[in-house]
Design a protein around this motif. Structure first.
Motif, PDB file in Angstrom:
ATOM      1  N   LYS A 125       0.840  -1.194   0.000  1.00  0.00           N
ATOM      2  CA  LYS A 125       0.000   0.000   0.000  1.00  0.00           C
ATOM      3  C   LYS A 125       0.878   1.248   0.000  1.00  0.00           C
ATOM      4  N   GLN A 126       0.356   2.330  -0.565  1.00  0.00           N
ATOM      5  CA  GLN A 126       1.111   3.585  -0.671  1.00  0.00           C
ATOM      6  C   GLN A 126       0.285   4.706  -0.026  1.00  0.00           C
ATOM      7  N   TYR A 127       0.876   5.361   0.994  1.00  0.00           N
ATOM      8  CA  TYR A 127       0.104   6.321   1.776  1.00  0.00           C
ATOM      9  C   TYR A 127       0.437   7.783   1.485  1.00  0.00           C
ATOM     10  N   GLY A 128       1.322   8.015   0.539  1.00  0.00           N
ATOM     11  CA  GLY A 128       1.630   9.395   0.180  1.00  0.00           C
ATOM     12  C   GLY A 128       2.465   9.447  -1.078  1.00  0.00           C
ATOM     13  N   LEU A 129       2.402  10.558  -1.781  1.00  0.00           N
ATOM     14  CA  LEU A 129       3.224  10.789  -2.963  1.00  0.00           C
ATOM     15  C   LEU A 129       4.256  11.854  -2.592  1.00  0.00           C
ATOM     16  N   PRO A 130       5.549  11.583  -2.812  1.00  0.00           N
ATOM     17  CA  PRO A 130       6.605  12.492  -2.343  1.00  0.00           C
ATOM     18  C   PRO A 130       6.455  13.916  -2.870  1.00  0.00           C
ATOM     19  N   LYS A 131       6.722  14.871  -1.978  1.00  0.00           N
ATOM     20  CA  LYS A 131       6.677  16.286  -2.369  1.00  0.00           C
ATOM     21  C   LYS A 131       8.049  16.952  -2.214  1.00  0.00           C
ATOM     22  N   ASP A 132       8.832  16.566  -1.200  1.00  0.00           N
ATOM     23  CA  ASP A 132      10.145  17.187  -1.018  1.00  0.00           C
ATOM     24  C   ASP A 132      11.026  16.316  -0.140  1.00  0.00           C
ATOM     25  N   TRP A 133      12.270  16.732   0.050  1.00  0.00           N
ATOM     26  CA  TRP A 133      13.166  16.050   0.981  1.00  0.00           C
ATOM     27  C   TRP A 133      13.993  17.115   1.693  1.00  0.00           C
ATOM     28  N   ASP A 134      14.606  16.724   2.791  1.00  0.00           N
ATOM     29  CA  ASP A 134      15.449  17.672   3.516  1.00  0.00           C
ATOM     30  C   ASP A 134      16.590  16.950   4.218  1.00  0.00           C
ATOM     31  N   THR A 135      17.661  17.669   4.441  1.00  0.00           N
ATOM     32  CA  THR A 135      18.780  17.196   5.248  1.00  0.00           C
ATOM     33  C   THR A 135      19.127  18.299   6.242  1.00  0.00           C
ATOM     34  N   VAL A 136      20.174  18.066   7.034  1.00  0.00           N
ATOM     35  CA  VAL A 136      20.570  19.000   8.085  1.00  0.00           C
ATOM     36  C   VAL A 136      21.985  19.505   7.831  1.00  0.00           C
ATOM     37  N   ALA A 137      22.240  20.750   8.198  1.00  0.00           N
ATOM     38  CA  ALA A 137      23.573  21.337   8.130  1.00  0.00           C
ATOM     39  C   ALA A 137      23.713  22.309   9.296  1.00  0.00           C
ATOM     40  N   PHE A 138      24.868  22.915   9.438  1.00  0.00           N
ATOM     41  CA  PHE A 138      25.075  23.943  10.464  1.00  0.00           C
ATOM     42  C   PHE A 138      25.043  25.315   9.802  1.00  0.00           C
ATOM     43  N   ILE A 139      24.394  26.266  10.449  1.00  0.00           N
ATOM     44  CA  ILE A 139      24.498  27.650  10.002  1.00  0.00           C
ATOM     45  C   ILE A 139      25.419  28.377  10.985  1.00  0.00           C
ATOM     46  N   VAL A 140      26.351  29.156  10.429  1.00  0.00           N
ATOM     47  CA  VAL A 140      27.405  29.785  11.225  1.00  0.00           C
ATOM     48  C   VAL A 140      27.399  31.299  11.026  1.00  0.00           C
ATOM     49  N   ASN A 141      27.559  32.016  12.111  1.00  0.00           N
ATOM     50  CA  ASN A 141      27.719  33.479  12.073  1.00  0.00           C
ATOM     51  C   ASN A 141      29.141  33.759  11.604  1.00  0.00           C
TER      52      ASN A 141
END
Length: 431
Positions: A125-141
């Motif tokens: 069974k399929q419960y959703g159709l992909p819309k986006d993806w994300d990963t993590v990074a660091f934001i630095v001043n």
């Protein structure tokens, strides 16, 4: 007879309008609202008999309203879904199986980035159709980093281990300044009077720890479960305990603010106010920091762990259809359009998130670069070692057990026994 034509035309228009179907759609990210509003307008032009009504509300209110709608029978036809939420929705029969629609319309799901379709399916069974993806990074001043003698090259090549924190901790020490301008490597450093913290772990979160502990623990050897839907978690793994004990130690060294302070202030707000020099965050926050951080800043990849690799959770949202929708066919047409190149190109052009279709992430990065934002760190991480958010039955109950235990460790409790007790309790749910 010609005189009757205007009347006939008017009657035809009235008939078409009367038969028009409205599809209700909801999402939680206000930054994405303009792009999907444009998609809705384009969709209606191509499907004149269908209109899309979009509503947006913040994360907490979003899920509360959705739950109420499921119970009362007033839920939206289509909604943005999250991996941490959908197992329970599927088990309760509140989300429609899309597999028959996909098969009937011969939809080519290979156009989506690897793994994004599979994680939204179970037992055929399929419960959703992909819309986006994300990963993590660091934001630095970077304005602060340059004054502290930390280069962008150093930040981009950081390493980490739970013993001494690796070069990551050394960078964080350099970025930390007390009220007299001394960094955390200075013997005279006053950790009771810190003006700028070098690094800050976000407060709250859940058992996935996407922006809190996952990117330290996984390259240290931790795994959540053997595979998606596996009925056993490994939160008692000593490799996770090592990472969390080290994270909790940053406060005692003066490198991070007390965890309880972060809960009230908010890590993102601390960064924007210049109170902390480096924080982890997901790619969905690019637009927020671009608008609110009024100083030079940069996104840098996560540090390489003891296994020699960077590791980020790869999360992917999807669009799902409420099983109680009265307009399922029209809802499916909208979901299919949301996952099409036509709509995802519109989303990519905003640069707010990385759309699910292969190659759209690069388009989003290019869109951000045109605005002066280098978001390539998220792509760098995505091409190394990525892992999925833990997915299994009883997700909400497991989170109610694990999340407080994780927070207790960051507040100072020893990780080993705290996580062992929580893990045992969570795994009893599957027996």
């Amino acid at each position: 007879m010609p005189a009757l034509r205007p009347l006939a035309a008017a009657l035809a228009i009235a008939c078409t309008t009367a038969q028009a179907v409205e599809v209700k759609y909801v999402l939680w990210d206000s930054n994405q609202l303009p792009a999907y509003s444009q998609c809705a307008a384009d969709f209606t032009k191509k499907n004149p008999g269908i209109t899309v009504k979009i509503s947006q509300s913040g994360w907490g209110d979003y899920w509360t309203s959705l739950s109420t709608g499921f119970v009362s029978g007033t839920a939206p036809d289509v909604f943005t879904n999250h991996l941490a939420k959908y197992p329970e929705l599927a088990r309760n029969g509140q989300v429609l199986d899309l597999a028959p629609f996909i098969a009937r319309d011969k939809l080519d799901t290979s156009l989506y980035a690897k793994g994004l379709v599979q994680i939204w399916g179970r037992d055929g069974k399929q419960y959703g159709l992909p819309k986006d993806w994300d990963t993590v990074a660091f934001i630095v001043n970077m304005a602060h980093a340059k004054k502290a003698g930390v280069t962008l090259a150093e930040l981009q090549e950081m390493t980490w281990n739970p013993k001494d924190g690796g070069s990551f901790e050394q960078v964080a020490r350099k970025l930390t300044l007390d009220s007299k301008g001394r960094n955390a490597n200075d013997p005279a450093f006053d950790k009771k009077s810190v003006a700028v913290y070098g690094y800050q772990t976000p407060a709250g979160g859940n058992m996935g720890g996407q922006t809190t502990f996952s990117f330290f623990a996984v390259p240290n050897g931790f795994k959540y479960q053997d595979q998606p839907w596996a009925g056993k978690y490994y939160y008692d793994d000593p490799k996770l305990a090592e990472a969390l004990d080290w994270m909790a130690s940053l406060h005692t060294k003066g490198i991070s603010a007390p965890y309880q302070n972060t809960k009230s202030l908010g890590t993102d707000a601390m960064f924007v106010a210049g109170k902390v020099a480096m924080v982890p965050q997901g790619s969905w926050m690019m637009t927020y920091f671009a608008a609110n951080a009024k100083f030079e800043n940069a996104w840098v990849p996560l540090p390489k762990g003891p296994n020699g690799q960077r590791a980020s959770m790869l999360n992917g949202l999807a669009d799902s259809i409420w099983s109680g929708s009265k307009v399922k066919e029209e809802a499916w047409k909208w979901v299919r359009y949301l996952g099409s190149p036509d709509c995802q190109n519109v989303v990519a052009a905003t640069g707010v998130v990385f759309p699910a279709i292969n190659g759209m992430g690069e388009k989003a990065v290019a869109a951000q670069k045109a605005r002066g934002i280098d978001a390539s760190a998220f792509l760098t991480v995505s091409k190394e070692n990525t892992f999925l958010m833990p997915i299994a039955d009883h997700g909400a109950q497991v989170d109610e057990i694990i999340a407080p235990a994780l927070e207790a460790v960051l507040l100072g409790k020893p990780a080993g026994p705290t996580l062992k007790a929580a893990s045992d309790k969570a795994n009893r749910l599957f027996k």
